[in-house]
Scaffold this motif. Structure first.
Motif, PDB file in Angstrom:
ATOM      1  N   ARG A  69       0.832  -1.202   0.000  1.00 26.16           N
ATOM      2  CA  ARG A  69       0.000   0.000   0.000  1.00 26.16           C
ATOM      3  C   ARG A  69       0.872   1.261   0.000  1.00 26.16           C
ATOM      4  O   ARG A  69       0.631   2.208  -0.752  1.00 26.16           O
ATOM      5  CB  ARG A  69      -0.924   0.006   1.213  1.00 26.16           C
ATOM      6  CG  ARG A  69      -1.975   1.105   1.108  1.00 26.16           C
ATOM      7  CD  ARG A  69      -2.896   1.167   2.313  1.00 26.16           C
ATOM      8  NE  ARG A  69      -3.464  -0.130   2.616  1.00 26.16           N
ATOM      9  CZ  ARG A  69      -3.807  -0.525   3.847  1.00 26.16           C
ATOM     10  NH1 ARG A  69      -3.594   0.272   4.876  1.00 26.16           N
ATOM     11  NH2 ARG A  69      -4.327  -1.706   4.044  1.00 26.16           N
ATOM     12  N   ALA A  70       1.930   1.260   0.807  1.00 28.96           N
ATOM     13  CA  ALA A  70       2.809   2.433   0.867  1.00 28.96           C
ATOM     14  C   ALA A  70       3.557   2.619  -0.445  1.00 28.96           C
ATOM     15  O   ALA A  70       3.734   3.747  -0.920  1.00 28.96           O
ATOM     16  CB  ALA A  70       3.794   2.289   2.024  1.00 28.96           C
ATOM     17  N   THR A 274      21.549   6.870   1.329  1.00 25.74           N
ATOM     18  CA  THR A 274      20.153   7.055   0.943  1.00 25.74           C
ATOM     19  C   THR A 274      19.220   6.546   2.044  1.00 25.74           C
ATOM     20  O   THR A 274      19.469   5.483   2.632  1.00 25.74           O
ATOM     21  CB  THR A 274      19.902   6.282  -0.370  1.00 25.74           C
ATOM     22  OG1 THR A 274      20.799   6.787  -1.352  1.00 25.74           O
ATOM     23  CG2 THR A 274      18.475   6.436  -0.854  1.00 25.74           C
ATOM     24  N   ALA A 275      18.197   7.303   2.339  1.00 27.19           N
ATOM     25  CA  ALA A 275      17.218   6.876   3.341  1.00 27.19           C
ATOM     26  C   ALA A 275      16.548   5.576   2.880  1.00 27.19           C
ATOM     27  O   ALA A 275      16.328   5.366   1.686  1.00 27.19           O
ATOM     28  CB  ALA A 275      16.165   7.964   3.530  1.00 27.19           C
ATOM     29  N   MET A 276      16.212   4.711   3.840  1.00 28.14           N
ATOM     30  CA  MET A 276      15.553   3.452   3.484  1.00 28.14           C
ATOM     31  C   MET A 276      14.231   3.744   2.755  1.00 28.14           C
ATOM     32  O   MET A 276      13.611   4.784   2.970  1.00 28.14           O
ATOM     33  CB  MET A 276      15.283   2.601   4.737  1.00 28.14           C
ATOM     34  CG  MET A 276      14.137   3.116   5.592  1.00 28.14           C
ATOM     35  SD  MET A 276      13.468   1.917   6.782  1.00 28.14           S
ATOM     36  CE  MET A 276      14.842   1.562   7.812  1.00 28.14           C
ATOM     37  N   PRO A 277      13.803   2.848   1.880  1.00 24.55           N
ATOM     38  CA  PRO A 277      12.530   3.071   1.196  1.00 24.55           C
ATOM     39  C   PRO A 277      11.407   3.301   2.214  1.00 24.55           C
ATOM     40  O   PRO A 277      11.279   2.533   3.170  1.00 24.55           O
ATOM     41  CB  PRO A 277      12.316   1.767   0.424  1.00 24.55           C
ATOM     42  CG  PRO A 277      13.683   1.236   0.198  1.00 24.55           C
ATOM     43  CD  PRO A 277      14.462   1.611   1.434  1.00 24.55           C
ATOM     44  N   PRO A 278      10.609   4.353   2.035  1.00 25.43           N
ATOM     45  CA  PRO A 278       9.565   4.646   3.018  1.00 25.43           C
ATOM     46  C   PRO A 278       8.545   3.516   3.172  1.00 25.43           C
ATOM     47  O   PRO A 278       7.995   3.321   4.261  1.00 25.43           O
ATOM     48  CB  PRO A 278       8.905   5.921   2.484  1.00 25.43           C
ATOM     49  CG  PRO A 278       9.429   6.123   1.102  1.00 25.43           C
ATOM     50  CD  PRO A 278      10.702   5.380   0.986  1.00 25.43           C
ATOM     51  N   ALA A 279       8.325   2.752   2.102  1.00 21.32           N
ATOM     52  CA  ALA A 279       7.379   1.630   2.211  1.00 21.32           C
ATOM     53  C   ALA A 279       7.888   0.588   3.201  1.00 21.32           C
ATOM     54  O   ALA A 279       7.109  -0.055   3.917  1.00 21.32           O
ATOM     55  CB  ALA A 279       7.148   0.991   0.837  1.00 21.32           C
ATOM     56  N   LEU A 280       9.207   0.460   3.255  1.00 17.07           N
ATOM     57  CA  LEU A 280       9.810  -0.470   4.209  1.00 17.07           C
ATOM     58  C   LEU A 280       9.582   0.031   5.640  1.00 17.07           C
ATOM     59  O   LEU A 280       9.338  -0.757   6.566  1.00 17.07           O
ATOM     60  CB  LEU A 280      11.304  -0.548   3.901  1.00 17.07           C
ATOM     61  CG  LEU A 280      12.067  -1.775   4.293  1.00 17.07           C
ATOM     62  CD1 LEU A 280      11.406  -3.031   3.799  1.00 17.07           C
ATOM     63  CD2 LEU A 280      13.481  -1.666   3.719  1.00 17.07           C
ATOM     64  N   ALA A 281       9.673   1.350   5.804  1.00 18.07           N
ATOM     65  CA  ALA A 281       9.394   1.924   7.124  1.00 18.07           C
ATOM     66  C   ALA A 281       7.935   1.669   7.510  1.00 18.07           C
ATOM     67  O   ALA A 281       7.636   1.327   8.658  1.00 18.07           O
ATOM     68  CB  ALA A 281       9.705   3.423   7.121  1.00 18.07           C
ATOM     69  N   ALA A 282       7.018   1.807   6.540  1.00 15.85           N
ATOM     70  CA  ALA A 282       5.606   1.556   6.821  1.00 15.85           C
ATOM     71  C   ALA A 282       5.389   0.092   7.199  1.00 15.85           C
ATOM     72  O   ALA A 282       4.654  -0.225   8.159  1.00 15.85           O
ATOM     73  CB  ALA A 282       4.756   1.919   5.604  1.00 15.85           C
TER      74      ALA A 282
END
Ligand SMILES: *Cc1c(COP(=O)(O)O)cnc(C)c1O
Length: 412
Positions: A69-70, A274-282
Protein backbone atom coordinates in the motif's frame (compact mmCIF):
# COMPACT_ATOMS: atom_id res chain seq x y z
CA UNK A 1 66.57 -3.36 -9.43
CA UNK A 2 63.54 -5.39 -10.35
CA UNK A 3 60.54 -5.20 -8.13
CA UNK A 4 57.99 -7.95 -7.89
CA UNK A 5 54.82 -6.14 -7.00
CA UNK A 6 52.25 -8.64 -5.63
CA UNK A 7 49.23 -9.09 -7.86
CA UNK A 8 46.09 -8.46 -5.82
CA UNK A 9 43.75 -10.77 -7.69
CA UNK A 10 46.32 -13.57 -7.74
CA UNK A 11 46.67 -13.20 -3.98
CA UNK A 12 42.89 -13.40 -3.61
CA UNK A 13 42.82 -16.57 -5.73
CA UNK A 14 45.58 -18.16 -3.60
CA UNK A 15 43.65 -17.35 -0.46
CA UNK A 16 40.52 -18.86 -2.01
CA UNK A 17 42.40 -22.05 -2.83
CA UNK A 18 43.69 -22.25 0.74
CA UNK A 19 40.20 -21.86 2.16
CA UNK A 20 38.93 -24.56 -0.21
CA UNK A 21 41.68 -26.96 0.95
CA UNK A 22 40.76 -26.32 4.58
CA UNK A 23 37.02 -26.78 3.97
CA UNK A 24 36.43 -23.15 4.89
CA UNK A 25 34.88 -21.90 1.67
CA UNK A 26 31.66 -19.99 2.10
CA UNK A 27 29.07 -20.25 -0.61
CA UNK A 28 26.17 -18.01 -1.57
CA UNK A 29 23.16 -20.22 -2.19
CA UNK A 30 20.12 -18.95 -4.00
CA UNK A 31 17.05 -20.00 -2.07
CA UNK A 32 13.31 -19.52 -2.43
CA UNK A 33 10.60 -19.42 0.19
CA UNK A 34 9.05 -22.88 0.60
CA UNK A 35 5.99 -21.95 2.67
CA UNK A 36 5.92 -21.62 6.47
CA UNK A 37 9.37 -22.13 7.94
CA UNK A 38 10.65 -23.86 4.80
CA UNK A 39 13.03 -22.82 2.04
CA UNK A 40 13.86 -24.36 -1.29
CA UNK A 41 17.62 -24.88 -1.75
CA UNK A 42 18.95 -26.39 -4.99
CA UNK A 43 15.42 -27.48 -5.86
CA UNK A 44 14.93 -29.25 -2.54
CA UNK A 45 12.40 -28.11 0.09
CA UNK A 46 14.04 -27.94 3.53
CA UNK A 47 12.79 -27.01 6.98
CA UNK A 48 14.69 -23.79 7.66
CA UNK A 49 16.52 -23.77 11.00
CA UNK A 50 18.83 -20.91 9.99
CA UNK A 51 16.66 -17.83 9.78
CA UNK A 52 16.66 -14.85 12.14
CA UNK A 53 12.95 -14.36 11.40
CA UNK A 54 12.27 -15.45 14.99
CA UNK A 55 8.63 -14.40 15.16
CA UNK A 56 7.76 -15.58 11.64
CA UNK A 57 6.91 -12.04 10.48
CA UNK A 58 8.86 -11.80 7.20
CA UNK A 59 5.89 -13.17 5.23
CA UNK A 60 3.11 -11.89 7.49
CA UNK A 61 0.16 -10.59 5.39
CA UNK A 62 -0.12 -7.38 7.43
CA UNK A 63 3.48 -6.46 6.67
CA UNK A 64 3.12 -7.33 3.01
CA UNK A 65 -0.08 -5.29 2.79
CA UNK A 66 1.52 -2.27 4.49
CA UNK A 67 4.52 -2.45 2.15
CA UNK A 68 2.44 -2.72 -1.01
CA UNK A 69 0.00 0.00 0.00
CA UNK A 70 2.81 2.43 0.87
CA UNK A 71 4.69 1.64 -2.34
CA UNK A 72 1.54 2.28 -4.40
CA UNK A 73 1.09 5.73 -2.89
CA UNK A 74 4.72 6.81 -2.25
CA UNK A 75 6.75 4.79 -4.75
CA UNK A 76 9.73 2.63 -3.94
CA UNK A 77 12.94 4.60 -3.48
CA UNK A 78 13.29 7.50 -1.02
CA UNK A 79 15.40 9.30 -3.61
CA UNK A 80 17.85 10.97 -1.23
CA UNK A 81 19.60 10.91 2.11
CA UNK A 82 17.54 11.81 5.22
CA UNK A 83 19.14 15.27 5.42
CA UNK A 84 18.64 16.04 1.73
CA UNK A 85 14.94 15.45 1.18
CA UNK A 86 14.71 11.67 1.64
CA UNK A 87 13.04 11.68 5.07
CA UNK A 88 9.30 10.97 4.84
CA UNK A 89 6.46 10.75 7.28
CA UNK A 90 6.75 6.93 7.42
CA UNK A 91 10.33 7.31 8.67
CA UNK A 92 9.24 9.69 11.42
CA UNK A 93 6.40 7.40 12.47
CA UNK A 94 8.76 4.43 12.62
CA UNK A 95 11.34 6.35 14.69
CA UNK A 96 8.62 7.36 17.15
CA UNK A 97 7.28 3.80 17.39
CA UNK A 98 10.78 2.41 18.03
CA UNK A 99 11.48 5.01 20.72
CA UNK A 100 8.15 4.24 22.48
CA UNK A 101 8.71 0.49 22.31
CA UNK A 102 12.26 0.59 23.67
CA UNK A 103 11.47 3.28 26.28
CA UNK A 104 13.89 5.81 24.83
CA UNK A 105 13.44 9.51 24.14
CA UNK A 106 14.26 9.28 20.44
CA UNK A 107 15.38 6.87 17.73
CA UNK A 108 17.28 7.37 14.48
CA UNK A 109 16.98 5.07 11.46
CA UNK A 110 19.97 3.58 9.70
CA UNK A 111 19.94 1.50 6.53
CA UNK A 112 21.47 -1.59 8.17
CA UNK A 113 22.64 -2.76 11.58
CA UNK A 114 26.17 -2.78 10.29
CA UNK A 115 25.89 0.91 9.50
CA UNK A 116 24.10 1.74 12.76
CA UNK A 117 27.06 0.32 14.68
CA UNK A 118 29.64 2.15 12.54
CA UNK A 119 27.60 5.33 12.90
CA UNK A 120 26.98 5.18 16.63
CA UNK A 121 30.58 4.31 17.55
CA UNK A 122 32.09 6.72 15.02
CA UNK A 123 29.75 9.46 16.18
CA UNK A 124 30.75 9.03 19.81
CA UNK A 125 34.45 8.18 20.00
CA UNK A 126 37.65 9.28 18.27
CA UNK A 127 41.41 9.09 18.38
CA UNK A 128 42.00 9.78 22.08
CA UNK A 129 39.17 7.59 23.37
CA UNK A 130 38.85 3.94 24.27
CA UNK A 131 36.20 1.47 23.17
CA UNK A 132 35.96 -1.67 25.32
CA UNK A 133 34.24 -4.66 23.73
CA UNK A 134 33.32 -8.26 24.41
CA UNK A 135 35.55 -10.60 22.40
CA UNK A 136 32.54 -12.24 20.78
CA UNK A 137 30.85 -9.00 19.70
CA UNK A 138 29.43 -8.81 16.20
CA UNK A 139 31.95 -7.87 13.49
CA UNK A 140 30.22 -4.53 12.88
CA UNK A 141 30.93 -3.37 16.45
CA UNK A 142 34.60 -4.25 16.09
CA UNK A 143 34.78 -2.58 12.68
CA UNK A 144 33.04 0.49 14.12
CA UNK A 145 35.78 0.91 16.70
CA UNK A 146 38.51 0.32 14.12
CA UNK A 147 37.03 2.91 11.79
CA UNK A 148 36.57 5.42 14.60
CA UNK A 149 40.32 5.37 15.21
CA UNK A 150 39.95 4.91 18.98
CA UNK A 151 41.84 2.38 21.06
CA UNK A 152 39.96 -0.93 20.90
CA UNK A 153 40.26 -3.14 24.00
CA UNK A 154 38.56 -6.52 24.04
CA UNK A 155 37.58 -8.44 27.14
CA UNK A 156 37.00 -12.11 27.85
CA UNK A 157 33.51 -13.09 26.76
CA UNK A 158 30.81 -12.03 29.23
CA UNK A 159 33.49 -11.45 31.92
CA UNK A 160 32.69 -8.23 33.76
CA UNK A 161 35.94 -8.31 35.78
CA UNK A 162 37.91 -8.50 32.55
CA UNK A 163 35.93 -5.55 31.17
CA UNK A 164 36.64 -3.63 34.39
CA UNK A 165 40.38 -4.20 33.97
CA UNK A 166 40.28 -2.90 30.39
CA UNK A 167 38.45 0.24 31.50
CA UNK A 168 40.70 0.80 34.51
CA UNK A 169 43.78 0.66 32.28
CA UNK A 170 42.72 3.99 30.70
CA UNK A 171 41.02 5.95 33.52
CA UNK A 172 41.61 9.33 31.86
CA UNK A 173 40.15 8.44 28.45
CA UNK A 174 36.52 8.93 27.41
CA UNK A 175 35.19 5.36 27.21
CA UNK A 176 32.46 3.49 25.37
CA UNK A 177 31.73 -0.09 26.43
CA UNK A 178 29.90 -2.01 23.68
CA UNK A 179 28.30 -5.44 23.88
CA UNK A 180 25.87 -7.58 21.93
CA UNK A 181 22.70 -8.04 24.00
CA UNK A 182 22.29 -11.61 22.70
CA UNK A 183 25.43 -13.05 21.12
CA UNK A 184 24.68 -13.88 17.51
CA UNK A 185 26.73 -17.08 17.17
CA UNK A 186 26.36 -18.32 20.76
CA UNK A 187 22.86 -17.33 21.79
CA UNK A 188 23.77 -16.34 25.35
CA UNK A 189 22.66 -13.04 26.89
CA UNK A 190 25.26 -10.48 28.05
CA UNK A 191 25.48 -9.70 31.80
CA UNK A 192 23.80 -6.38 31.11
CA UNK A 193 22.98 -5.35 34.68
CA UNK A 194 26.58 -5.84 35.80
CA UNK A 195 27.95 -4.09 32.73
CA UNK A 196 25.66 -1.13 33.43
CA UNK A 197 26.85 -0.96 37.05
CA UNK A 198 30.47 -1.12 35.89
CA UNK A 199 29.95 1.69 33.40
CA UNK A 200 28.29 3.85 36.04
CA UNK A 201 31.16 3.21 38.47
CA UNK A 202 33.81 3.99 35.84
CA UNK A 203 32.01 6.89 34.10
CA UNK A 204 31.89 4.94 30.85
CA UNK A 205 29.01 4.94 28.36
CA UNK A 206 27.29 1.60 27.71
CA UNK A 207 26.17 0.64 24.22
CA UNK A 208 24.12 -2.51 23.60
CA UNK A 209 23.49 -4.02 20.17
CA UNK A 210 20.23 -5.90 20.65
CA UNK A 211 19.92 -7.31 17.12
CA UNK A 212 18.83 -10.73 18.43
CA UNK A 213 17.00 -9.63 21.57
CA UNK A 214 14.54 -7.11 20.14
CA UNK A 215 11.16 -8.74 19.55
CA UNK A 216 12.25 -11.90 21.34
CA UNK A 217 13.10 -11.01 24.96
CA UNK A 218 11.61 -8.66 27.53
CA UNK A 219 8.13 -7.27 28.16
CA UNK A 220 6.28 -6.82 24.83
CA UNK A 221 9.47 -8.05 23.16
CA UNK A 222 11.21 -4.75 23.94
CA UNK A 223 14.51 -6.64 24.10
CA UNK A 224 17.28 -7.82 26.40
CA UNK A 225 17.85 -4.35 27.85
CA UNK A 226 14.18 -4.03 28.83
CA UNK A 227 14.23 -7.58 30.21
CA UNK A 228 17.14 -6.56 32.46
CA UNK A 229 15.11 -3.54 33.60
CA UNK A 230 17.70 -1.08 32.32
CA UNK A 231 16.68 2.48 31.48
CA UNK A 232 18.09 4.97 29.00
CA UNK A 233 20.23 6.24 31.88
CA UNK A 234 21.78 2.77 32.34
CA UNK A 235 22.15 2.00 28.63
CA UNK A 236 22.45 5.35 26.88
CA UNK A 237 23.12 3.85 23.43
CA UNK A 238 20.78 1.12 22.22
CA UNK A 239 21.05 -0.37 18.73
CA UNK A 240 18.36 -2.57 17.22
CA UNK A 241 17.96 -4.17 13.82
CA UNK A 242 14.78 -4.57 11.81
CA UNK A 243 15.84 -7.51 9.62
CA UNK A 244 15.63 -10.17 12.31
CA UNK A 245 12.62 -10.63 14.59
CA UNK A 246 10.78 -7.75 12.90
CA UNK A 247 11.04 -9.49 9.55
CA UNK A 248 11.88 -6.41 7.44
CA UNK A 249 15.20 -4.60 6.91
CA UNK A 250 17.16 -1.72 8.40
CA UNK A 251 18.22 -0.63 11.88
CA UNK A 252 18.11 2.15 14.44
CA UNK A 253 19.94 3.76 17.32
CA UNK A 254 17.80 4.80 20.30
CA UNK A 255 18.64 7.08 23.22
CA UNK A 256 18.45 10.63 24.47
CA UNK A 257 17.73 13.67 22.32
CA UNK A 258 21.34 14.72 22.85
CA UNK A 259 22.56 11.40 21.43
CA UNK A 260 20.27 11.50 18.41
CA UNK A 261 20.94 15.19 17.68
CA UNK A 262 24.67 14.44 17.79
CA UNK A 263 24.41 11.41 15.48
CA UNK A 264 22.32 13.34 12.93
CA UNK A 265 25.24 15.77 12.63
CA UNK A 266 28.18 13.43 12.96
CA UNK A 267 27.34 9.80 12.13
CA UNK A 268 28.70 9.40 8.62
CA UNK A 269 26.76 6.20 7.77
CA UNK A 270 23.60 8.20 8.54
CA UNK A 271 24.57 11.38 6.71
CA UNK A 272 26.08 9.92 3.56
CA UNK A 273 23.57 7.29 2.55
CA UNK A 274 20.15 7.06 0.94
CA UNK A 275 17.22 6.88 3.34
CA UNK A 276 15.55 3.45 3.48
CA UNK A 277 12.53 3.07 1.20
CA UNK A 278 9.57 4.65 3.02
CA UNK A 279 7.38 1.63 2.21
CA UNK A 280 9.81 -0.47 4.21
CA UNK A 281 9.39 1.92 7.12
CA UNK A 282 5.61 1.56 6.82
CA UNK A 283 5.90 -2.25 6.80
CA UNK A 284 8.15 -2.08 9.86
CA UNK A 285 5.56 -0.01 11.74
CA UNK A 286 3.10 -2.85 11.09
CA UNK A 287 5.76 -5.34 12.23
CA UNK A 288 6.19 -3.54 15.56
CA UNK A 289 2.43 -3.76 16.16
CA UNK A 290 2.39 -7.48 15.49
CA UNK A 291 5.60 -8.12 17.47
CA UNK A 292 4.39 -6.16 20.49
CA UNK A 293 0.83 -7.34 20.72
CA UNK A 294 0.90 -10.93 19.45
CA UNK A 295 2.65 -12.24 22.56
CA UNK A 296 1.68 -15.79 21.64
CA UNK A 297 4.55 -15.73 19.12
CA UNK A 298 7.08 -15.25 21.94
CA UNK A 299 5.33 -17.90 24.07
CA UNK A 300 5.49 -20.36 21.22
CA UNK A 301 9.17 -19.57 20.64
CA UNK A 302 9.92 -20.15 24.32
CA UNK A 303 8.14 -23.55 24.16
CA UNK A 304 10.19 -24.52 21.09
CA UNK A 305 13.43 -23.50 22.84
CA UNK A 306 12.53 -25.68 25.84
CA UNK A 307 11.57 -28.52 23.49
CA UNK A 308 14.92 -28.42 21.66
CA UNK A 309 16.90 -28.33 24.89
CA UNK A 310 15.01 -31.20 26.51
CA UNK A 311 15.02 -33.22 23.29
CA UNK A 312 18.75 -32.70 22.78
CA UNK A 313 19.58 -33.65 26.37
CA UNK A 314 17.47 -36.80 26.08
CA UNK A 315 19.42 -37.81 22.96
CA UNK A 316 22.87 -37.02 24.42
CA UNK A 317 23.40 -34.00 22.16
CA UNK A 318 25.34 -31.26 23.94
CA UNK A 319 24.10 -27.75 23.23
CA UNK A 320 25.69 -24.47 24.25
CA UNK A 321 24.34 -22.57 27.25
CA UNK A 322 21.57 -20.51 25.67
CA UNK A 323 17.96 -19.69 26.54
CA UNK A 324 17.29 -17.77 23.32
CA UNK A 325 16.13 -19.02 19.89
CA UNK A 326 19.81 -19.29 18.90
CA UNK A 327 20.72 -22.87 19.95
CA UNK A 328 24.13 -23.69 18.46
CA UNK A 329 25.32 -27.30 18.28
CA UNK A 330 29.10 -27.38 18.89
CA UNK A 331 31.06 -29.70 16.59
CA UNK A 332 34.61 -28.31 16.79
CA UNK A 333 36.22 -29.24 13.48
CA UNK A 334 35.13 -27.20 10.45
CA UNK A 335 35.00 -30.14 8.02
CA UNK A 336 32.95 -32.19 10.50
CA UNK A 337 30.50 -29.31 10.99
CA UNK A 338 30.11 -29.07 7.23
CA UNK A 339 29.54 -32.83 6.97
CA UNK A 340 26.79 -32.69 9.61
CA UNK A 341 25.15 -29.77 7.85
CA UNK A 342 25.19 -31.65 4.52
CA UNK A 343 23.72 -34.77 6.11
CA UNK A 344 20.94 -32.70 7.61
CA UNK A 345 20.21 -31.17 4.21
CA UNK A 346 19.86 -34.68 2.79
CA UNK A 347 17.31 -35.42 5.50
CA UNK A 348 15.37 -32.22 4.77
CA UNK A 349 16.80 -29.61 7.16
CA UNK A 350 18.69 -26.41 6.49
CA UNK A 351 21.12 -25.81 9.37
CA UNK A 352 24.32 -24.11 8.18
CA UNK A 353 27.78 -24.79 9.56
CA UNK A 354 29.47 -21.72 11.03
CA UNK A 355 33.24 -21.90 10.77
CA UNK A 356 36.27 -19.63 11.21
CA UNK A 357 36.70 -16.72 10.85
CA UNK A 358 33.10 -16.16 12.00
CA UNK A 359 33.93 -18.24 15.10
CA UNK A 360 37.38 -19.02 16.58
CA UNK A 361 39.33 -22.00 15.14
CA UNK A 362 38.25 -25.32 16.66
CA UNK A 363 34.84 -23.93 17.60
CA UNK A 364 32.91 -24.65 14.41
CA UNK A 365 29.28 -25.35 15.04
CA UNK A 366 25.84 -25.66 13.54
CA UNK A 367 23.96 -22.45 14.12
CA UNK A 368 20.48 -23.72 14.81
CA UNK A 369 17.80 -21.08 15.19
CA UNK A 370 14.12 -21.42 16.04
CA UNK A 371 11.11 -19.50 14.80
CA UNK A 372 7.52 -19.19 15.92
CA UNK A 373 6.73 -20.54 12.43
CA UNK A 374 8.21 -23.96 13.33
CA UNK A 375 6.06 -26.90 14.41
CA UNK A 376 7.04 -29.09 17.35
CA UNK A 377 7.06 -32.03 14.94
CA UNK A 378 9.71 -30.24 12.81
CA UNK A 379 11.89 -29.98 15.91
CA UNK A 380 11.44 -33.67 16.80
CA UNK A 381 12.42 -34.80 13.32
CA UNK A 382 15.39 -32.43 13.29
CA UNK A 383 16.73 -33.81 16.57
CA UNK A 384 16.45 -37.39 15.30
CA UNK A 385 18.33 -36.48 12.14
CA UNK A 386 20.92 -34.58 14.17
CA UNK A 387 21.76 -37.59 16.34
CA UNK A 388 22.45 -39.70 13.25
CA UNK A 389 24.45 -37.00 11.49
CA UNK A 390 26.61 -36.33 14.56
CA UNK A 391 27.24 -40.05 15.07
CA UNK A 392 28.56 -40.34 11.54
CA UNK A 393 30.58 -37.12 11.41
CA UNK A 394 32.01 -37.07 14.93
CA UNK A 395 33.24 -40.58 15.74
CA UNK A 396 34.34 -41.34 19.26
CA UNK A 397 33.33 -43.18 22.40
CA UNK A 398 30.92 -40.56 23.66
CA UNK A 399 29.19 -38.23 21.30
CA UNK A 400 28.11 -35.90 23.99
CA UNK A 401 31.65 -35.20 25.17
CA UNK A 402 33.06 -35.23 21.63
CA UNK A 403 30.59 -32.58 20.56
CA UNK A 404 30.78 -30.36 23.56
CA UNK A 405 33.74 -28.50 22.08
CA UNK A 406 36.25 -26.25 23.77
CA UNK A 407 35.20 -23.77 26.41
CA UNK A 408 34.60 -20.27 25.16
CA UNK A 409 35.99 -18.40 28.13
CA UNK A 410 39.29 -16.78 27.42
CA UNK A 411 39.37 -17.90 23.81
CA UNK A 412 38.36 -16.25 20.58
C1 LIG B 1 22.83 -9.02 12.16
C2 LIG B 1 23.57 -8.21 13.14
C3 LIG B 1 24.00 -6.91 12.84
C4 LIG B 1 23.88 -6.36 11.45
O1 LIG B 1 22.59 -5.99 11.15
P1 LIG B 1 22.18 -5.87 9.62
O2 LIG B 1 20.94 -5.07 9.64
O3 LIG B 1 21.99 -7.25 9.13
O4 LIG B 1 23.31 -5.16 8.93
C5 LIG B 1 24.57 -6.17 13.83
N1 LIG B 1 24.77 -6.66 15.06
C6 LIG B 1 24.41 -7.92 15.38
C7 LIG B 1 24.65 -8.42 16.77
C8 LIG B 1 23.81 -8.73 14.43
O5 LIG B 1 23.48 -9.98 14.72
Amino acid sequence: MTRERPDLLRRLADEHARRARESLLRRVRTVEPGGGAHIVVDGKRLANFASNDYLGLARHPRLVEALVRAARSDGVGSGAAHLLGGHRDAHSRLEEALARWTGRERALLFSTGYMANLGAIGGLVGANDVCVQDRLNHASLLDGARLAGCTLKRYVHADVASAARQLAARPEAAALLASDGVFSMDGDVAPLGELAALCTAQDATLMVDDAHGLGVLGPDGAGSVAEAGLSQHDVPVLVGTLGKALGTFGAFVAGSSALIDGLVQGARPFVYTTAMPPALAAATCAAIDVARFEGWRRDRLARLVAHVRHGAAARGIALMASRTPIQPVPVGDGAAALAVSMQLAERGFFVPAVRPPTVPPGQSRLRLTLSAAHEESDVERLLDALVDALDRAVPGPSRSSATRGPSFDGKG
